[in-house]
Design a protein around this motif. Sequence first.
Motif, short mmCIF file in Angstrom:
data_model
loop_
_atom_site.label_atom_id
_atom_site.label_comp_id
_atom_site.label_asym_id
_atom_site.label_seq_id
_atom_site.Cartn_x
_atom_site.Cartn_y
_atom_site.Cartn_z
N ASP A 105 0.79 -1.15 0.15
CA ASP A 105 -0.09 0.13 0.21
C ASP A 105 0.73 1.13 0.03
OD1 ASP A 105 -2.22 -1.53 -0.27
OD2 ASP A 105 -2.74 -1.39 1.91
N LYS A 106 2.00 1.13 0.85
CA LYS A 106 2.77 2.24 0.91
C LYS A 106 3.36 2.46 -0.55
CE LYS A 106 3.95 2.46 5.65
NZ LYS A 106 5.06 2.36 6.73
N VAL A 165 3.59 5.88 -5.84
CA VAL A 165 3.17 6.51 -7.26
C VAL A 165 1.88 7.15 -7.25
CG1 VAL A 165 2.76 5.25 -9.45
CG2 VAL A 165 4.43 4.28 -8.04
N THR A 166 0.90 6.91 -6.69
CA THR A 166 -0.34 7.66 -6.82
C THR A 166 -0.11 9.07 -6.42
OG1 THR A 166 -1.24 6.78 -4.75
CG2 THR A 166 -2.06 5.84 -6.78
N SER A 167 0.53 9.25 -5.30
CA SER A 167 0.90 10.85 -4.92
C SER A 167 1.80 11.50 -6.03
CB SER A 167 1.53 10.72 -3.52
OG SER A 167 2.81 10.23 -3.77
N GLY A 168 2.46 10.79 -6.79
CA GLY A 168 3.18 11.56 -7.96
C GLY A 168 4.58 11.74 -7.35
N ALA A 169 4.96 11.12 -6.18
CA ALA A 169 6.23 11.09 -5.66
C ALA A 169 7.32 10.18 -6.37
CB ALA A 169 6.39 10.60 -4.14
N THR A 170 6.71 9.43 -7.00
CA THR A 170 7.59 8.59 -8.04
C THR A 170 6.70 8.63 -9.23
OG1 THR A 170 8.60 7.34 -6.27
CG2 THR A 170 8.40 6.10 -8.71
N GLN A 171 7.48 8.76 -10.49
CA GLN A 171 6.55 8.79 -11.83
C GLN A 171 7.45 7.88 -12.65
OE1 GLN A 171 6.78 12.90 -12.85
NE2 GLN A 171 5.28 13.50 -11.34
N PHE A 172 6.64 7.17 -13.40
CA PHE A 172 7.14 6.05 -14.29
C PHE A 172 7.18 6.69 -15.74
CE2 PHE A 172 7.06 1.66 -12.58
CZ PHE A 172 6.85 2.07 -11.58
N TYR A 173 8.30 6.43 -16.47
CA TYR A 173 8.40 7.06 -17.84
C TYR A 173 8.76 5.40 -18.67
CZ TYR A 173 9.05 11.84 -16.27
OH TYR A 173 9.01 12.89 -15.59
N PRO A 174 7.97 5.35 -19.67
CA PRO A 174 6.50 5.86 -20.11
C PRO A 174 5.36 5.53 -18.84
CG PRO A 174 7.46 4.47 -21.73
CD PRO A 174 8.29 4.37 -20.71
N LYS A 175 4.55 6.26 -18.88
CA LYS A 175 3.74 6.44 -17.87
C LYS A 175 2.84 5.10 -17.68
CE LYS A 175 0.21 9.45 -15.61
NZ LYS A 175 0.99 9.47 -14.35
N ARG A 176 2.65 4.53 -19.02
CA ARG A 176 1.84 3.42 -18.99
C ARG A 176 2.29 2.15 -18.20
NH1 ARG A 176 4.03 -0.07 -22.91
NH2 ARG A 176 5.98 0.92 -23.93
N TRP A 177 3.38 2.00 -17.86
CA TRP A 177 4.11 1.13 -16.98
C TRP A 177 3.36 1.03 -15.64
CZ3 TRP A 177 5.84 -3.10 -19.15
CH2 TRP A 177 6.42 -2.92 -20.26
N GLU A 178 2.65 2.28 -15.29
CA GLU A 178 2.09 2.31 -13.81
C GLU A 178 1.09 1.47 -13.79
OE1 GLU A 178 1.13 6.54 -13.20
OE2 GLU A 178 3.56 7.11 -13.05
N HIS A 211 8.83 2.50 3.77
CA HIS A 211 8.59 2.27 5.05
C HIS A 211 9.63 2.55 5.99
CE1 HIS A 211 6.74 -0.50 7.92
NE2 HIS A 211 7.86 -1.00 8.45
N PHE A 212 10.90 2.34 5.55
CA PHE A 212 12.15 2.67 6.08
C PHE A 212 12.69 4.02 6.01
CE2 PHE A 212 12.26 -1.75 6.37
CZ PHE A 212 12.50 -1.86 7.57
N MET A 213 12.51 4.93 4.95
CA MET A 213 13.05 6.17 5.02
C MET A 213 11.53 7.15 5.00
SD MET A 213 16.35 5.97 4.58
CE MET A 213 16.58 7.40 4.29
N HIS A 214 10.60 6.66 5.15
CA HIS A 214 9.33 7.45 4.96
C HIS A 214 9.33 8.12 3.81
CE1 HIS A 214 9.29 5.84 8.99
NE2 HIS A 214 10.12 6.75 9.54
N LYS A 215 10.05 7.97 2.69
CA LYS A 215 10.30 8.51 1.49
C LYS A 215 10.53 7.78 0.29
CE LYS A 215 12.54 12.97 2.89
NZ LYS A 215 13.84 13.38 2.82
N THR A 216 10.16 8.09 -0.88
CA THR A 216 10.21 7.36 -2.09
C THR A 216 11.71 7.09 -2.28
OG1 THR A 216 9.70 6.82 -4.31
CG2 THR A 216 9.76 9.15 -3.52
N PRO A 217 12.11 5.88 -2.59
CA PRO A 217 13.72 5.87 -3.08
C PRO A 217 13.97 6.88 -4.24
CG PRO A 217 12.22 3.83 -3.40
CD PRO A 217 11.41 4.81 -2.99
#
Length: 938
Positions: A400-401, A406-419, A565-571
């Motif tokens: 869930d985290k 990804v839903t929050s936009g903190a991490t973005q996929f290029y190309p987006k369709r992989w999301e 989980h451990f950094m409380h931030k996206t890698p």
Amino acid sequence: MAKKELGSVYNPQGLQEKWYPLWEKEGYFDYHKNTGKADADLKPEDCYSIVIPPPNVTGSLHLGHALNHTLQDILIRHQRMLGKAALWVPGTDHAGIATQNVVERLLAKEGLRREDMGREKFEERVWQWKAESGGMITHQQRQLGESVNWDMERFTMDEGLSHIVRRVFVQLYNEGLIYRGERMINWCPKDQTALSNIEVEYKEIGGHLYYVRYPLEGAEHDGKKYLLVATTRPETILGDEALAVHPEDERYKHLKGAKAKVPFLNKLIPIVFDDSVDKEFGTGVVKITPAHDFNDFATGTRHNLPLTNVMTDSAHMNDLAGPYKGLSREACRKKIVEDLGAWTHQSAGGQDVLGAGAEGGLIEKIEPHRHSVGHSYRSGAVVEPRLSLQWFVKIRPLADKAVNAVTSGATQFYPKRWENLFFDWMNKIEDWCISRQLWWGHQVPAWYCSDCEGVTVSVSDATECSHCKSKNIKRDKDVLDTWFSSALWPFSTLMPQEIAEIENVWPSRSPSASGTSPASGGGREGDYPAPRSPLLDNFYPTSTLVTGFDIIFFWVSRMLMMGMHFMHKTPFEKVIIHSLVRDANRQKMSKSKGNVVNPLEKMDEYGTDAFRFFLISIMPDGKDIIYDEARLKGYQAFCNKIWNTARFILMNTPEAYELPKAAPKLSAIDEYVLRELDVAIAKCDAALEGFYFADYALAIYDFLWKTFCDQYIEMSKVALKDDSMRDGALYTLYTVFRAALRLLHPAMPFITEELASVLPGGDAKLLTVSAWPKAGAHAPTAAADNHTAIMLELAGKIRQVRAELSVEPGAKIAVHVMLEDASAADFVRSHSAFLVSLARLGEVKFDKPATKMIHAVLRKGVEVYLDLAGSIDIEREKGRLEKEIISIEKGRQAAQAKLDSPQFADRAPAELVEAEKQKLADYNTRLDRVRDMLSSLS
Ligand SMILES: [Zn+2]
């Protein structure tokens, strides 16, 4: 400053051997040196970071690595040139099974087995192997020119990284997110280890559906004394615990409470009614083997059935298999099928078990049957679902985290369709089996107490049971899944590597002290603070991750889980997903097909720069990458072209030339090419910003080859001979070429560094650490720009006609240029020397010719006549063009027919149809052009 020398022949190997060691030795990849700042003085916004997907320590550089690493190197070099503190963390993965296999094979040659050596000796041997032969890939990375921070090189089994693995394990355990349990797992009988679900590849294979008669006890069905059950795995009959039918299947309703007898074993099993049974499959009756099948396990749990495991670790039949004990599962299947067929009433002691009319013993029929069977992605062995005591990560809270990131936009996929694929997978994710029955890896930090049976989980080696203080404890033998440590890679690599330092930056907080119950799985951020260090503060989250689509599941998602989980931030903020490189026939490359391309051989043959440039050029946005060696050759020619251009510039440079600080008087063509440079810079910026690597390659290629070499260099030959224009031309040649080399540098680091180092007028810095060019420095008047463009267009047209009609390259022909616009005509007239040079002309006139000539209309008001009398044989050319029209027509019709055929249009892959359409369009263009030419000859 004396002019430097440039070899007459471009020799890529020489440049690679010259520059890489120098870059590395002088610390040019170290952001401290480039920015002049210590970690504590940097701000996160000045920093850019990438962690490399760690290749297996057993690996050697393959085409996938070459592409993946080239993309990362381009990003890092670009950001470094933009002035960022650019950090690219290299390293390798210990690769559990792969490495263990390599060393076991070596031992086998010496007649040794790891079991005889013992664990400690074996591990020593693996470390020894690593020291001697591991990490060959890091040498090959240098050949590829990768500007990684070698002083930050990590290995997933380093002391520091291993310590972090244990910290993570213990924290997850304390939070209730790691547990040990008996579950069905996928077992690889060959490597004798558990596999996680995603390590299993499902393949359609041809098998059989066996219809087996199970004698009924105290009931009949359809007038017969047995039930017919279809199964694909008769060897598991020995582990049967029930037969099952659907509760609403009218055919079997009367069998409630009845029992059936397992063939060969005098064992009665119940007939259960379960919704999961597919009424349409086989006879609607299925056998339930809870210990050997995932669905059966679930059914067995619902009906409280015993679990009978009839196989050993190596998938041989065990004691419970009675007469079949010792056989492999394959041999057992064969034997059981034979025995079932040969079964007679005599075998049952003469009793009439099956009733009259039951020919063929216990097998009624065997049908061919295609079905999907799980195979180990590594060993290729058929996976055996098996009940086993293993360690698991409770995945939902972590997944869930990751989804949140990804839903929050903190991490973005290029190309987006992989999301979408990512979300889809995260939706159906199941608990992650993390224990592996291997010796090489991070040993599970859990100890079992023989006195109280309690489990002690500990970061440092436990000496006593944490429950009863008994010293009678034994450590878990298993190691963790390799992906467990690589899931931590983005922060474990950025942590300090000394254990004491790790403890300093990552304070432990006992969960019980802060009131979190270990079983709740709900540790709050405050309960488990993230580690903090200058390196983490500056470079975590990492900026970009570059990886192949095949490890989104294995790796990307798990890094997201653990990082959140451990950094409380996206890698990582951005994830670039690239495709695989396929061969010219769009086939996946594999050893068995013999179509594997070895990047090291290609780098030797064509040079690393050409090879790198080739890789990004064939990389369309998100689509398959097709290996086409002709293009690779083409980029080698591109390198030669650039080399010869530098030689031309040097040859025309006076001794002791210094590039003036301010621009001298510039001609319209100087202004034009400076303007075009700005356009190229903007294109490169936009392409790199959006990760359109092929667009970046195309932009710099077109600018350098077409605009600079084919147009400006040709025109400069005139200007360099003219006193009034020489200074401007020299200034422009240097300014543009130096900027172009910088634009090209991230893709072709070696040749650009060499050329920049011999051209005067630089800023004394190596290109590797010089500034990325800025667009917008030169803004000429629009009119002059337009007029230059018209002149270049005319030159292009004349060259094209010359080529079409096979005019001798040396023939100095005359042309008549007709321009309606008076100022454009004035411009071309006053600059006609350039047109002469560009189109290799004898003379340019500006009146309408009196005699008949080849006539080309570029558009209304822009026309040119070519005087080819004496240069070509008109009648012969006509004949040649007519023949060519026939041949193009043929090709065009074939392409059209192919596209019209419903078989092709409906069934061929979309890319092939697209390619055929492109072919047709090319034929049409060509046909128009040749017809045009023919009509101008008549
Ligand atoms: Zn104990």
